[in-house]
Write an enzyme that holds these catalytic residues in place. Structure first.
Site, PDB file in Angstrom:
ATOM      1  N   LEU A 433     -75.018 -62.556  53.191  1.00 35.48           N
ATOM      2  CA  LEU A 433     -75.949 -63.054  52.751  1.00 35.48           C
ATOM      3  C   LEU A 433     -75.998 -62.452  51.265  1.00 35.48           C
ATOM      4  O   LEU A 433     -76.256 -63.708  49.777  1.00 35.48           O
ATOM      5  CB  LEU A 433     -76.994 -62.848  53.489  1.00 35.48           C
ATOM      6  CG  LEU A 433     -77.580 -63.945  54.829  1.00 35.48           C
ATOM      7  CD1 LEU A 433     -78.642 -63.531  55.817  1.00 35.48           C
ATOM      8  CD2 LEU A 433     -77.171 -65.189  54.263  1.00 35.48           C
ATOM      9  N   GLY A 434     -76.068 -61.285  51.677  1.00 33.46           N
ATOM     10  CA  GLY A 434     -76.586 -60.725  49.898  1.00 33.46           C
ATOM     11  C   GLY A 434     -75.552 -59.563  49.837  1.00 33.46           C
ATOM     12  O   GLY A 434     -75.367 -58.908  50.550  1.00 33.46           O
ATOM     13  N   GLN A 435     -75.678 -59.201  48.417  1.00 38.17           N
ATOM     14  CA  GLN A 435     -74.802 -57.367  48.603  1.00 38.17           C
ATOM     15  C   GLN A 435     -75.955 -56.919  47.112  1.00 38.17           C
ATOM     16  O   GLN A 435     -75.204 -57.326  46.148  1.00 38.17           O
ATOM     17  CB  GLN A 435     -73.124 -57.427  48.406  1.00 38.17           C
ATOM     18  CG  GLN A 435     -72.388 -56.785  49.086  1.00 38.17           C
ATOM     19  CD  GLN A 435     -71.151 -56.810  48.879  1.00 38.17           C
ATOM     20  OE1 GLN A 435     -70.862 -57.772  48.920  1.00 38.17           O
ATOM     21  NE2 GLN A 435     -70.644 -56.259  49.906  1.00 38.17           N
ATOM     22  N   GLY A 436     -75.990 -56.272  48.178  1.00 38.61           N
ATOM     23  CA  GLY A 436     -76.736 -55.256  46.583  1.00 38.61           C
ATOM     24  C   GLY A 436     -77.003 -53.807  46.245  1.00 38.61           C
ATOM     25  O   GLY A 436     -75.733 -53.019  47.629  1.00 38.61           O
ATOM     26  N   GLY A 439     -77.421 -52.018  49.793  1.00 37.26           N
ATOM     27  CA  GLY A 439     -76.491 -52.937  50.758  1.00 37.26           C
ATOM     28  C   GLY A 439     -76.209 -54.032  51.183  1.00 37.26           C
ATOM     29  O   GLY A 439     -76.206 -54.707  50.114  1.00 37.26           O
ATOM     30  N   THR A 440     -75.774 -53.705  52.015  1.00 37.77           N
ATOM     31  CA  THR A 440     -75.320 -55.374  52.147  1.00 37.77           C
ATOM     32  C   THR A 440     -75.413 -56.377  53.678  1.00 37.77           C
ATOM     33  O   THR A 440     -76.380 -55.793  53.830  1.00 37.77           O
ATOM     34  CB  THR A 440     -73.890 -55.779  52.668  1.00 37.77           C
ATOM     35  OG1 THR A 440     -72.943 -54.481  51.924  1.00 37.77           O
ATOM     36  CG2 THR A 440     -72.802 -56.631  53.037  1.00 37.77           C
ATOM     37  N   VAL A 441     -76.263 -57.630  53.311  1.00 40.63           N
ATOM     38  CA  VAL A 441     -77.372 -58.078  54.195  1.00 40.63           C
ATOM     39  C   VAL A 441     -75.948 -59.192  55.184  1.00 40.63           C
ATOM     40  O   VAL A 441     -75.010 -60.019  54.005  1.00 40.63           O
ATOM     41  CB  VAL A 441     -78.464 -58.915  53.824  1.00 40.63           C
ATOM     42  CG1 VAL A 441     -78.972 -59.201  55.074  1.00 40.63           C
ATOM     43  CG2 VAL A 441     -79.191 -57.759  52.757  1.00 40.63           C
ATOM     44  N   LYS A 455     -79.074 -55.878  58.131  1.00 43.64           N
ATOM     45  CA  LYS A 455     -79.035 -55.245  57.177  1.00 43.64           C
ATOM     46  C   LYS A 455     -78.668 -53.510  57.025  1.00 43.64           C
ATOM     47  O   LYS A 455     -79.346 -52.883  57.753  1.00 43.64           O
ATOM     48  CB  LYS A 455     -80.287 -55.266  56.013  1.00 43.64           C
ATOM     49  CG  LYS A 455     -80.529 -54.312  54.599  1.00 43.64           C
ATOM     50  CD  LYS A 455     -81.678 -54.453  53.778  1.00 43.64           C
ATOM     51  CE  LYS A 455     -81.497 -53.830  52.910  1.00 43.64           C
ATOM     52  NZ  LYS A 455     -82.635 -54.363  51.501  1.00 43.64           N
ATOM     53  N   ASP A 552     -90.372 -52.093  45.091  1.00 39.43           N
ATOM     54  CA  ASP A 552     -89.086 -53.006  44.284  1.00 39.43           C
ATOM     55  C   ASP A 552     -89.927 -54.181  44.607  1.00 39.43           C
ATOM     56  O   ASP A 552     -89.325 -55.318  45.415  1.00 39.43           O
ATOM     57  CB  ASP A 552     -87.837 -52.105  46.019  1.00 39.43           C
ATOM     58  CG  ASP A 552     -86.274 -52.797  44.562  1.00 39.43           C
ATOM     59  OD1 ASP A 552     -86.986 -53.200  43.190  1.00 39.43           O
ATOM     60  OD2 ASP A 552     -85.671 -52.892  45.010  1.00 39.43           O
TER      61      ASP A 552
END
Ligand SMILES: *[C@@H]1O[C@H](CO)[C@@H](O)[C@H](O)[C@H]1NC(C)=O
Ligand SMILES: *[C@@H]1O[C@H](CO)[C@@H](O)[C@H](O)[C@H]1NC(C)=O
Ligand SMILES: *[C@@H]1O[C@H](CO)[C@@H](O)[C@H](O)[C@H]1NC(C)=O
Ligand SMILES: *[C@@H]1O[C@H](CO)[C@@H](O)[C@H](O)[C@H]1NC(C)=O
Ligand SMILES: *[C@@H]1O[C@H](CO)[C@@H](O)[C@H](O)[C@H]1NC(C)=O
Ligand SMILES: *[C@@H]1O[C@H](CO)[C@@H](O)[C@H](O)[C@H]1NC(C)=O
Ligand SMILES: *[C@@H]1O[C@H](CO)[C@@H](O)[C@H](O)[C@H]1NC(C)=O
Ligand SMILES: *[C@@H]1O[C@H](CO)[C@@H](O)[C@H](O)[C@H]1NC(C)=O
Ligand SMILES: *[C@@H]1O[C@H](CO)[C@@H](O)[C@H](O)[C@H]1NC(C)=O
Ligand SMILES: *[C@@H]1O[C@H](CO)[C@@H](O)[C@H](O)[C@H]1NC(C)=O
Ligand SMILES: *[C@@H]1O[C@H](CO)[C@@H](O)[C@H](O)[C@H]1NC(C)=O
Ligand SMILES: *[C@H]1O[C@@H](CO)[C@H](O)[C@@H](O)[C@@H]1NC(C)=O
Length: 747
Positions: A433-436, A439-441, A455, A552
């Site tokens: 779903l997302g990478q930041g 970490g990765t979701v 996550k 955050d």
């Protein structure tokens, strides 16, 4: 008439059947017959007393005397019966003794008269034992026959054991069925030879006082010159075998009158007259008795003559109607072996096939076994590793805490590594779903079909484990409609996995800046979102069991559901990031623009940092601009400074999102919101309002808005869309008023 004929015919049939029965049945021995004499078993057709032996022939009449000796005829002692055709009897020897003066005992010849059904077997031999003697065997009948032999010797034979004419001679017996009277004897011919040649007058008598003549079955007597010339080992009688047969007719002549019973056959006698009966192959017993011939179970019998010759007894089968065969398993051939047994062997080609097959199967089994062991070892290793990770990630601590708190208070699920793997389809790339920086979701589907976000958390070192577990517990207890719920975690992986509720409609960041959502958020939406976020933060700062600082806050961490309700994500997760330099750099990059400058310089964290970040989010909502944008002039890259410079130069209207500006009647609210945003982003934390105050102020705006809108709607007859459409056309002008609003003064 006809009836009478039939009756006669029937009677005739019955009579015929009856006589047949009589013929067949008349030879049956009485039930009470003596069957033993001494230890000799008497076999029919022989028998003692009338009704017990075959009635057609008195030859089979036996007598058993007081000494339990069995006799046939007047003086012939019977030893054994052979119910096929032979009989073993004892015949006396003849002996003649004399001394050197030729004074001799008066010996009478030995004679036997047998019944007409008996004759001497050809297997008998006629013997003479003695020196310078002759022996004679005479048979009397229609024709008289004689046979004999002579033995010459002056001294004891050197060789011991050969009946070769020196001390002993023998001759064959010719079988004559019509001669059943025998006589035999012997004599010396000393007289004749004495005169002419002096050689015989020597002392023969000293080593051979007597001469002996006798009949004996072949093989039952072995001559020994040293023993037998003296006194014939005191043997006075010898076994002799007799042949016997039934009647004078051949089998053919006898036909159905033969006395042979079931499962037996008729064979012509070797004597030359009469016949004998014999059990069929595979049967054994007395063929002259009813049911005398019994089927032999060759497969189990102990009798050596009837035993099967299959090498493997397990292959032996009985044939219907007697006999046996060796049954080989399919694919085997029956072959005769060297030791006259039958064994089952595989044909050569099949043997090769078998070997090949065996080897292949063996190899496969080995392969499977090896892979099985490998798999097990791997599995065990993995399990061990999982256990290790679980402990390392504070699994034990978590379980302990849950058990202390009670499962009703803490609603945190502990997922297995396997379950996670399944839910994410093996961490498939399409599920990301997302990478930041954090970490990765992954999007995960649990077995109950519910969708979750999984996550990967980042855990620095073991010192943070306790804190991490604390947070997991705290976050799992937060049950706020504007917070993404933490459902549980998985600690069996190297990096712990956090499982969240899945929010489908993307982040606020996407809605504001991404073309796919087309920035369709109205001011109303934006304000509501701001209120929801502010309220949530306020709740977490003060109302939650222990204060939680998000650290955050940014539009990318605010998710929107289908109804565009804000859901604040990643609570506390950022605290999991270790504070080493590298991680800090990453974080600064990731959330550049939202980071509280005071916190950044001092490293001291308090709730005002979240207020700063929220201020930036609010500015973003108002302006529709990204927090950090390098397209803007050097001093305005940061949204906060952009706002600052815009207000300084009285052009706030430039900063406000064009779409929002169109909504004329919200101008006042936007101005107020912008002021709140500026207050939130004050340099000094102390000067910033508390989150609770921010939330209250924003909420106060909506109360007014609602009132205002209500009056508007009343005017417009509830036509909201057209009202908004009307106001938007004049939106741009009205922003000038907002621009004049002195934001700088708030700082
Ligand atoms: C029975 O037979 C055995 C040998 O076959 C013999 O030694 C024994 O004397 C016999 N007994 C009688 C009572 O005839
Ligand atoms: C059988 O033989 C014995 C002895 O020779 C004799 O006494 C007896 O009468 C005979 N039996 C018959 C039925 O002939
Ligand atoms: C048996 O003995 C009797 C009298 O001693 C004699 O008449 C008869 O013929 C003999 N039978 C045989 C078969 O030798
Ligand atoms: C019986 O007689 C038959 C035929 O002479 C012979 O083959 C067999 O060996 C004999 N059996 C016995 C037990 O003496
Ligand atoms: C021997 O027997 C025969 C006839 O049986 C007789 O003539 C002879 O005299 C007898 N000899 C002796 C010595 O008894
Ligand atoms: C056979 O011998 C007996 C006794 O010696 C005699 O009576 C008979 O006549 C002889 N038969 C023939 C056919 O020679
Ligand atoms: C034969 O019989 C005599 C007397 O009856 C006896 O002295 C002798 O020992 C016997 N010999 C054997 C070998 O039995
Ligand atoms: C066989 O025939 C002879 C004469 O040929 C006779 O004496 C004898 O009784 C007959 N035997 C049987 C069993 O019929
Ligand atoms: C005969 O030979 C086979 C092998 O060819 C063996 O298995 C079996 O035992 C032998 N049978 C006897 C009775 O020796
Ligand atoms: C085994 O027995 C059967 C039937 O009795 C016979 O036909 C066959 O020849 C025998 N085989 C050998 C090897 O003796
Ligand atoms: C969205 O709003 C509708 C109507 O108020 C409600 O039925 C639905 O449950 C809401 N959806 C979510 C995800 O909250
Ligand atoms: C044989 O023996 C001799 C001497 O021992 C006798 O003198 C004879 O009379 C006797 N003969 C017979 C026939 O007995």
């Amino acid at each position: 008439m006809k009836l009478l004929q039939e009756g006669v015919f029937l009677v005739a049939i019955f009579f015929f059947a009856y006589t047949q029965q009589l013929v067949k049945g008349q030879h049956q021995p009485r039930k009470d017959c003596q069957t033993k004499c001494g230890n000799i078993t008497i076999d029919y057709p022989f028998g003692i007393s009338s009704g017990c032996y075959y009635p057609g022939d008195d030859s089979f009449n036996l007598t058993c005397d007081e000494k339990q000796n069995l006799y046939i005829g007047n003086n012939t002692e019977v030893k054994t019966f052979n119910h096929s055709s032979q009989l073993s009897v004892m015949f006396n020897r003849f002996s003649f003794c004399n001394d050197e003066q030729r004074n001799s005992t008066n010996e009478t010849l030995i004679g036997y008269r047998l019944g007409s059904s008996f004759s001497l077997s050809a297997t008998n031999k006629f013997y003479l034992v003695g020196c310078n003697a002759l022996a004679l065997l005479s048979t009397f009948g229609k024709q008289n026959y004689s046979t004999g032999c002579l033995s010459l010797c002056n001294a004891p034979p050197v060789e011991n054991g050969e009946c070769n004419g020196v001390g002993c001679c023998r001759t064959d017996v010719t079988v004559r069925s019509d001669s059943n009277i025998f006589q035999y004897g012997s004599d010396r011919f000393v007289n004749q030879f004495n005169a002419s040649e002096g050689q015989f007058k020597t002392s023969v008598y000293q080593f051979n006082p007597c001469t002996y003549a006798f009949l004996v079955e072949n093989g039952q007597f072995n001559f020994s010159s040293s023993k037998d010339l003296k006194n014939l080992r005191n043997l006075t009688s010898f076994p002799v075998s007799l042949d016997w047969s039934i009647g004078n007719k051949t089998c053919k002549q006898a036909g159905s009158t033969s006395i042979c019973r079931e499962n037996s056959g008729c064979i012509d006698s070797t004597r030359g007259k009469g016949y004998n009966c014999k059990c069929l192959e595979g049967f054994d017993g007395n063929p002259y008795l009813p049911n005398g011939c019994q089927d032999i179970n060759e497969c189990t019998t102990n009798s050596s003559t009837h035993k099967h010759n299959c090498t493997d007894p397990k292959t032996c089968r009985l044939k219907d109607g007697g006999g046996f065969y060796c049954k080989c398993p399919s694919g085997y051939d029956l072959t005769a072996t060297m030791n006259s047994t039958m064994s089952c062997t595989r044909p050569e080609y099949l043997r090769w096939t078998q070997i090949l097959l065996g080897t292949t199967i063996g190899f496969l089994v080995l392969l499977i076994a090896v892979s099985c062991i490998q798999h097990t070892t791997k599995h065990r290793k993995e399990t061990k590793l999982r256990q290790q990770f679980f402990e390392q990630n504070g699994g034990g601590m978590l379980i302990h805490r849950i058990s202390v708190a009670g499962s009703s208070n803490v609603d945190v699920k502990i997922f297995t590594e396997e379950g996670m793997k399944e839910a994410t389809n093996g961490y498939e790339e399409s599920r990301i779903l997302g990478q930041g920086a954090q970490g990765t979701v992954y999007k995960g589907i649990l077995p109950d079909k519910s969708i979750v976000a999984i996550k990967k958390a980042r855990l620095g070192d073991s010192s943070q484990v306790e804190q991490f577990i604390n947070e997991v517990l705290v976050l799992s207890q937060i049950n706020h409609r504007n917070v993404v719920k933490l459902l549980g975690c998985c600690l069996e992986t190297e990096v712990p996995l956090l499982v969240y509720e899945f929010i489908p409609s993307g982040t606020l960041f996407d809605h504001l800046h991404d073309s796919i959502f087309n920035s369709s958020l109205t001011w109303e939406h934006r304000l509501r979102i701001a209120i929801e976020v502010a309220g949530t933060l306020a709740y977490l700062h003060s109302s939650a069991s222990i204060p939680i600082i998000h650290r955050d806050v940014k539009t990318a961490n605010i998710l929107l559901d289908d109804n565009l309700t804000a859901k604040v994500a990643d609570f506390g997760a950022s605290r999991l990031i270790p504070m080493d330099k590298e991680q800090l750099t990453t974080m600064v990059q990731g959330t550049l623009g939202y980071l509280d400058p005071e916190y950044y310089t001092t490293g001291l964290l308090n709730e005002k940092s979240d207020v700063y970040s929220f201020g930036v989010v609010l500015m973003e909502l108002i302006s529709g601009q990204k927090a950090m944008c390098f397209d803007r002039p050097q001093q305005s890259k940061h949204l906060v400074s952009y706002f600052a410079s815009a207000t300084k130069e009285n052009r706030l209207h430039e900063v406000i999102d064009g779409k929002v500006m169109k909504e004329d009647n919200q101008r006042e609210e936007i101005k107020k919101a912008a002021r709140i945003a500026v207050e939130c982003t004050r340099l000094m934390g102390e000067e910033r309002p508390r989150m609770k105050e921010v939330a209250a102020e924003l909420e106060a705006l909506t109360v007014k808005t609602t009132k205002h809108k209500w009056s508007n709607e009343q005017l417009m007859s509830g036509h909201i869309l057209s009202a908004q459409g009307d106001t938007s056309s004049r939106g741009y002008d009205s922003i000038n008023n907002v621009a004049r609003f002195d934001i700088e003064a708030g700082r």
